[in-house]
Design a protein around this motif. Structure first.
Motif, PDB file in Angstrom:
ATOM      1  N   GLY A 164       0.816  -1.203   0.000  1.00 19.05           N
ATOM      2  CA  GLY A 164       0.000   0.000   0.000  1.00 19.05           C
ATOM      3  C   GLY A 164       0.854   1.259   0.000  1.00 19.05           C
ATOM      4  O   GLY A 164       2.076   1.226  -0.107  1.00 19.05           O
ATOM      5  N   GLY A 165       0.203   2.410   0.097  1.00 22.14           N
ATOM      6  CA  GLY A 165       0.893   3.694   0.096  1.00 22.14           C
ATOM      7  C   GLY A 165       0.398   4.572  -1.039  1.00 22.14           C
ATOM      8  O   GLY A 165      -0.739   4.436  -1.519  1.00 22.14           O
ATOM      9  N   ALA A 166       1.254   5.453  -1.485  1.00 21.10           N
ATOM     10  CA  ALA A 166       0.886   6.404  -2.543  1.00 21.10           C
ATOM     11  C   ALA A 166       2.057   6.592  -3.489  1.00 21.10           C
ATOM     12  O   ALA A 166       3.215   6.596  -3.077  1.00 21.10           O
ATOM     13  CB  ALA A 166       0.471   7.739  -1.942  1.00 21.10           C
ATOM     14  N   ASP A 167       1.736   6.720  -4.763  1.00 19.87           N
ATOM     15  CA  ASP A 167       2.763   6.930  -5.785  1.00 19.87           C
ATOM     16  C   ASP A 167       2.291   8.093  -6.679  1.00 19.87           C
ATOM     17  O   ASP A 167       1.352   7.937  -7.468  1.00 19.87           O
ATOM     18  CB  ASP A 167       2.953   5.658  -6.610  1.00 19.87           C
ATOM     19  N   PHE A 168       2.929   9.258  -6.523  1.00 16.61           N
ATOM     20  CA  PHE A 168       2.514  10.451  -7.262  1.00 16.61           C
ATOM     21  C   PHE A 168       3.699  11.046  -8.019  1.00 16.61           C
ATOM     22  O   PHE A 168       4.827  11.060  -7.524  1.00 16.61           O
ATOM     23  CB  PHE A 168       1.940  11.515  -6.312  1.00 16.61           C
ATOM     24  N   GLY A 169       3.399  11.532  -9.199  1.00 12.09           N
ATOM     25  CA  GLY A 169       4.390  12.235  -9.987  1.00 12.09           C
ATOM     26  C   GLY A 169       4.039  13.713 -10.073  1.00 12.09           C
ATOM     27  O   GLY A 169       2.866  14.094 -10.014  1.00 12.09           O
ATOM     28  N   VAL A 170       5.055  14.566 -10.197  1.00 14.27           N
ATOM     29  CA  VAL A 170       4.863  16.007 -10.261  1.00 14.27           C
ATOM     30  C   VAL A 170       5.411  16.512 -11.585  1.00 14.27           C
ATOM     31  O   VAL A 170       6.547  16.209 -11.960  1.00 14.27           O
ATOM     32  CB  VAL A 170       5.555  16.723  -9.090  1.00 14.27           C
ATOM     33  N   GLU A 171       4.593  17.262 -12.293  1.00 16.17           N
ATOM     34  CA  GLU A 171       5.006  17.847 -13.569  1.00 16.17           C
ATOM     35  C   GLU A 171       4.794  19.356 -13.491  1.00 16.17           C
ATOM     36  O   GLU A 171       3.802  19.828 -12.938  1.00 16.17           O
ATOM     37  CB  GLU A 171       4.172  17.275 -14.719  1.00 16.17           C
ATOM     38  N   SER A 172       5.727  20.096 -14.033  1.00 18.25           N
ATOM     39  CA  SER A 172       5.624  21.551 -14.030  1.00 18.25           C
ATOM     40  C   SER A 172       5.924  22.074 -15.441  1.00 18.25           C
ATOM     41  O   SER A 172       6.881  21.635 -16.081  1.00 18.25           O
ATOM     42  CB  SER A 172       6.613  22.148 -13.024  1.00 18.25           C
ATOM     43  N   TYR A 173       5.113  22.998 -15.901  1.00 16.98           N
ATOM     44  CA  TYR A 173       5.371  23.615 -17.196  1.00 16.98           C
ATOM     45  C   TYR A 173       4.816  25.038 -17.191  1.00 16.98           C
ATOM     46  O   TYR A 173       3.995  25.408 -16.350  1.00 16.98           O
ATOM     47  CB  TYR A 173       4.781  22.794 -18.350  1.00 16.98           C
ATOM     48  N   THR A 174       5.309  25.837 -18.135  1.00 17.39           N
ATOM     49  CA  THR A 174       4.944  27.255 -18.165  1.00 17.39           C
ATOM     50  C   THR A 174       3.865  27.518 -19.197  1.00 17.39           C
ATOM     51  O   THR A 174       3.795  26.857 -20.236  1.00 17.39           O
ATOM     52  CB  THR A 174       6.169  28.126 -18.480  1.00 17.39           C
ATOM     53  N   VAL A 175       3.040  28.500 -18.884  1.00 17.52           N
ATOM     54  CA  VAL A 175       1.964  28.931 -19.775  1.00 17.52           C
ATOM     55  C   VAL A 175       2.092  30.434 -19.971  1.00 17.52           C
ATOM     56  O   VAL A 175       2.329  31.175 -18.997  1.00 17.52           O
ATOM     57  CB  VAL A 175       0.584  28.584 -19.190  1.00 17.52           C
ATOM     58  N   TYR A 176       1.942  30.876 -21.207  1.00 18.92           N
ATOM     59  CA  TYR A 176       1.951  32.314 -21.478  1.00 18.92           C
ATOM     60  C   TYR A 176       0.640  32.707 -22.126  1.00 18.92           C
ATOM     61  O   TYR A 176       0.221  32.124 -23.133  1.00 18.92           O
ATOM     62  CB  TYR A 176       3.115  32.691 -22.398  1.00 18.92           C
ATOM     63  N   GLY A 177      -0.040  33.681 -21.504  1.00 19.70           N
ATOM     64  CA  GLY A 177      -1.278  34.195 -22.065  1.00 19.70           C
ATOM     65  C   GLY A 177      -0.979  35.344 -23.009  1.00 19.70           C
ATOM     66  O   GLY A 177      -0.441  36.374 -22.592  1.00 19.70           O
ATOM     67  N   THR A 178      -1.312  35.167 -24.292  1.00 15.96           N
ATOM     68  CA  THR A 178      -0.996  36.173 -25.298  1.00 15.96           C
ATOM     69  C   THR A 178      -2.265  36.884 -25.770  1.00 15.96           C
ATOM     70  O   THR A 178      -3.329  36.280 -25.881  1.00 15.96           O
ATOM     71  CB  THR A 178      -0.281  35.521 -26.501  1.00 15.96           C
ATOM     72  N   ASP A 179      -2.126  38.162 -26.029  1.00 16.23           N
ATOM     73  CA  ASP A 179      -3.234  38.951 -26.554  1.00 16.23           C
ATOM     74  C   ASP A 179      -3.387  38.608 -28.033  1.00 16.23           C
ATOM     75  O   ASP A 179      -2.609  39.062 -28.870  1.00 16.23           O
ATOM     76  CB  ASP A 179      -2.938  40.440 -26.371  1.00 16.23           C
ATOM     77  N   VAL A 180      -4.390  37.788 -28.360  1.00 12.26           N
ATOM     78  CA  VAL A 180      -4.519  37.283 -29.733  1.00 12.26           C
ATOM     79  C   VAL A 180      -4.878  38.384 -30.718  1.00 12.26           C
ATOM     80  O   VAL A 180      -4.697  38.222 -31.928  1.00 12.26           O
ATOM     81  CB  VAL A 180      -5.575  36.154 -29.796  1.00 12.26           C
ATOM     82  N   ALA A 181      -5.365  39.517 -30.215  1.00 11.75           N
ATOM     83  CA  ALA A 181      -5.706  40.625 -31.109  1.00 11.75           C
ATOM     84  C   ALA A 181      -4.485  41.475 -31.455  1.00 11.75           C
ATOM     85  O   ALA A 181      -4.535  42.281 -32.387  1.00 11.75           O
ATOM     86  CB  ALA A 181      -6.779  41.504 -30.474  1.00 11.75           C
ATOM     87  N   HIS A 182      -3.406  41.298 -30.711  1.00 10.91           N
ATOM     88  CA  HIS A 182      -2.179  42.062 -30.955  1.00 10.91           C
ATOM     89  C   HIS A 182      -0.993  41.109 -30.789  1.00 10.91           C
ATOM     90  O   HIS A 182      -0.364  41.062 -29.721  1.00 10.91           O
ATOM     91  CB  HIS A 182      -2.055  43.238 -29.987  1.00 10.91           C
ATOM     92  N   GLN A 183      -0.694  40.360 -31.812  1.00  7.47           N
ATOM     93  CA  GLN A 183       0.342  39.336 -31.720  1.00  7.47           C
ATOM     94  C   GLN A 183       1.690  39.798 -32.267  1.00  7.47           C
ATOM     95  O   GLN A 183       2.584  38.992 -32.487  1.00  7.47           O
ATOM     96  CB  GLN A 183      -0.107  38.080 -32.473  1.00  7.47           C
ATOM     97  N   GLY A 184       1.844  41.110 -32.460  1.00  4.18           N
ATOM     98  CA  GLY A 184       3.107  41.610 -33.000  1.00  4.18           C
ATOM     99  C   GLY A 184       4.215  41.701 -31.985  1.00  4.18           C
ATOM    100  O   GLY A 184       5.383  41.872 -32.356  1.00  4.18           O
ATOM    101  N   LEU A 185       3.892  41.601 -30.700  1.00  5.96           N
ATOM    102  CA  LEU A 185       4.890  41.683 -29.640  1.00  5.96           C
ATOM    103  C   LEU A 185       4.709  40.506 -28.689  1.00  5.96           C
ATOM    104  O   LEU A 185       3.651  39.904 -28.624  1.00  5.96           O
ATOM    105  CB  LEU A 185       4.757  42.992 -28.860  1.00  5.96           C
ATOM    106  N   GLY A 186       5.748  40.237 -27.928  1.00  2.74           N
ATOM    107  CA  GLY A 186       5.670  39.184 -26.928  1.00  2.74           C
ATOM    108  C   GLY A 186       6.494  37.966 -27.291  1.00  2.74           C
ATOM    109  O   GLY A 186       6.983  37.830 -28.417  1.00  2.74           O
TER     110      GLY A 186
END
Length: 477
Positions: A164-186
């Motif tokens: 018995g017990g617990a088996d967990f994995g941890v994943e980390s990743y980045t998200v960037y929120g972009t202004d889809v109406a102004h995609q010329g920068l960023g």
């Protein structure tokens, strides 16, 4: 008469002409190579900054996270799992948190964009997803063995739980929120869509995502598949490949969706700014700092000062030691050319004295010597340009790969937080060394060749103009 005599003298004194031209040529070639390598360093540094900032971005506006006050605690992700009655069960939970900086009101974007000298301002949200998944496993109850007389420790007659017990994995990743109406920068502009498409202006709140190619390969994602974040499924519409180095984020979402996931509606973490003129960047920086209080403005030049690694070392050598070395060598070439021309005049005392006795004026003799030296300089310029171009080509073709990274703890504005810019900064970026030769550099080489010829010709002509016909007659046998 001038050109006829000039042609004859150059042909008759080919060896001396070649020595003078070669000296000037080597100095000019070194100047070309140093200027080309310096330009290559600037381009390489620009690629590093583009991979962090995005193409065309001149500065970012952020608000650095303030340290916790006395008695305050730092917010950390918390995961809660419900225990299920009756056995094993898989558990999964995502926590989406704004990362790197304190948030700014979305109205800050318009305020920054209204400053004098700002051509465009676009907001974005940096977030990190912490995903924990695994399962609890119930242990197995095994009946205990009764104790035997005279054999202690063999059992106490009670039941025992094994496994018995617990088996967990941890994943980390980045998200960037972009202004889809102004995609010329960023940050997304520093990547190229290699599969599928990017966002459209109508997808402000659409459940769609663009995924970095490296992350897509790691997770086995393709265009048209689903990516689930915090219980919401997003359709992958495009795969983006970073132009250089690592991508600024693993996943790109419409700004409104990223704000919803991170519980930051109406908030941004970074404002990307493009100035109307590169010469006004510092003025715009000052205006934003004055008129938008509580923010930190970081220009690309500020980040450039923190670039370290072999790229920085090579850049310092090219712009410092290389520049002074080329000046010294070029100056030495000018002096040697002048001395050789003067020495040649001394050996031609009888010739010039005779020409003066035949009626040549001092000015005509001076022009003749200066003309010969100028041709030497042009020949040296041609040799220098040829050798310099060959050297620049060799550096581009066989040059080493340089490594660059931003100094530790430095993000936009020196906030020291995380975020796409900080994440990319914390990883090394490999840049191939190039040595582009511009027309300006070639024009500089031609100018140096003419200047070298004039310096040598002016000195030699001055010596020749002082000769007297009597000097030549005394040397006649």
């Amino acid at each position: 008469m001038f050109f006829t005599y000039l042609r004859r003298e150059l042909r008759r004194r080919r060896k001396a002409a070649f020595v003078v031209a070669s000296g000037l040529g080597l100095g000019i070639a070194l100047v070309i190579v140093v200027n080309s390598v310096t330009a290559g360093m600037s381009q390489a540094q620009g690629k590093v900054l583009e991979s962090l900032y995005g193409l065309g971005t001149d500065m970012t506006v952020t608000k650095a996270a303030s340290p916790p006050g006395e008695g305050e605690t730092v917010r950390r992700p918390r995961f809660r799992f419900d225990a299920e009655e009756g056995g094993d069960g898989e558990q999964s939970q995502d926590v989406v948190m704004v990362q790197g900086f304190e948030t700014l009101a979305a109205a800050t974007v318009a305020k920054v964009g209204g400053q004098d000298g700002v051509a465009e301002a676009v907001g974005g949200l940096n977030a990190r997803v912490m995903k924990v998944d695994g399962q609890f496993k119930r242990g197995e109850v095994q009946p205990g063995q009764p104790a035997q007389p005279g054999q202690p420790g063999q059992g106490d007659g009670g039941n025992q739980v094994r496994g018995g017990g617990a088996d967990f994995g941890v994943e980390s990743y980045t998200v960037y929120g972009t202004d889809v109406a102004h995609q010329g920068l960023g940050p997304l502009t520093s990547s190229e869509i290699t599969a599928g498409r990017t966002f459209t202006a109508a997808e402000t709140s659409a459940k769609v995502a663009v995924v970095d190619s490296a992350y897509a390969k790691e997770q086995g994602l393709a265009v048209g598949e689903k990516l689930t974040i915090s219980g919401t499924a997003y359709r992958v519409i495009g795969i983006a490949t970073a132009d250089s180095g690592d991508a600024a984020a693993n996943v790109y979402l419409p700004l409104a969706e990223a704000q919803t996931l991170a519980d930051a509606k109406g908030k941004v973490t970074t404002v990307y700014v493009r100035a109307t003129d590169s010469q006004r960047i510092e003025d715009v920086k000052g205006a934003v700092q004055k008129n938008v209080p509580g923010t930190t403005v970081t220009t690309s030049a500020d980040l450039a000062d923190t670039v370290s690694g072999s790229l920085s070392t090579a850049s310092d050598l090219a712009s410092g030691v290389g520049k002074w070395l080329s000046i010294v060598v070029l100056g030495a070439a000018f002096v040697v050319a002048g001395l050789l021309t003067s020495s040649a005049v001394s050996r031609r005392v009888r010739e010039f004295g005779t020409l003066k006795a035949l009626g040549w004026k001092s000015g005509r003799v001076t022009r003749q010597v200066a003309g010969e030296a100028l041709v030497h300089g042009l020949i040296g310029g041609a040799l220098g340009i040829g050798v310099g171009l060959a050297g620049a080509w060799a550096i581009t073709a066989f040059g080493p790969t340089l490594t660059a990274e931003l100094g530790g703890g430095v993000g936009p504005g020196g906030g020291g937080g995380a975020g796409p810019v900080r994440d990319a900064a914390s990883r090394a970026v490999d840049i191939a060394l190039t040595a582009p030769v511009s027309l300006t550099t070639v024009a500089l080489a031609v100018a140096l060749a003419v200047a070298g010829g004039l310096v040598a010709g002016g000195f030699g002509g001055w010596r020749a103009s002082r000769l007297r016909p009597a000097d030549a007659l005394r040397r006649v046998a």
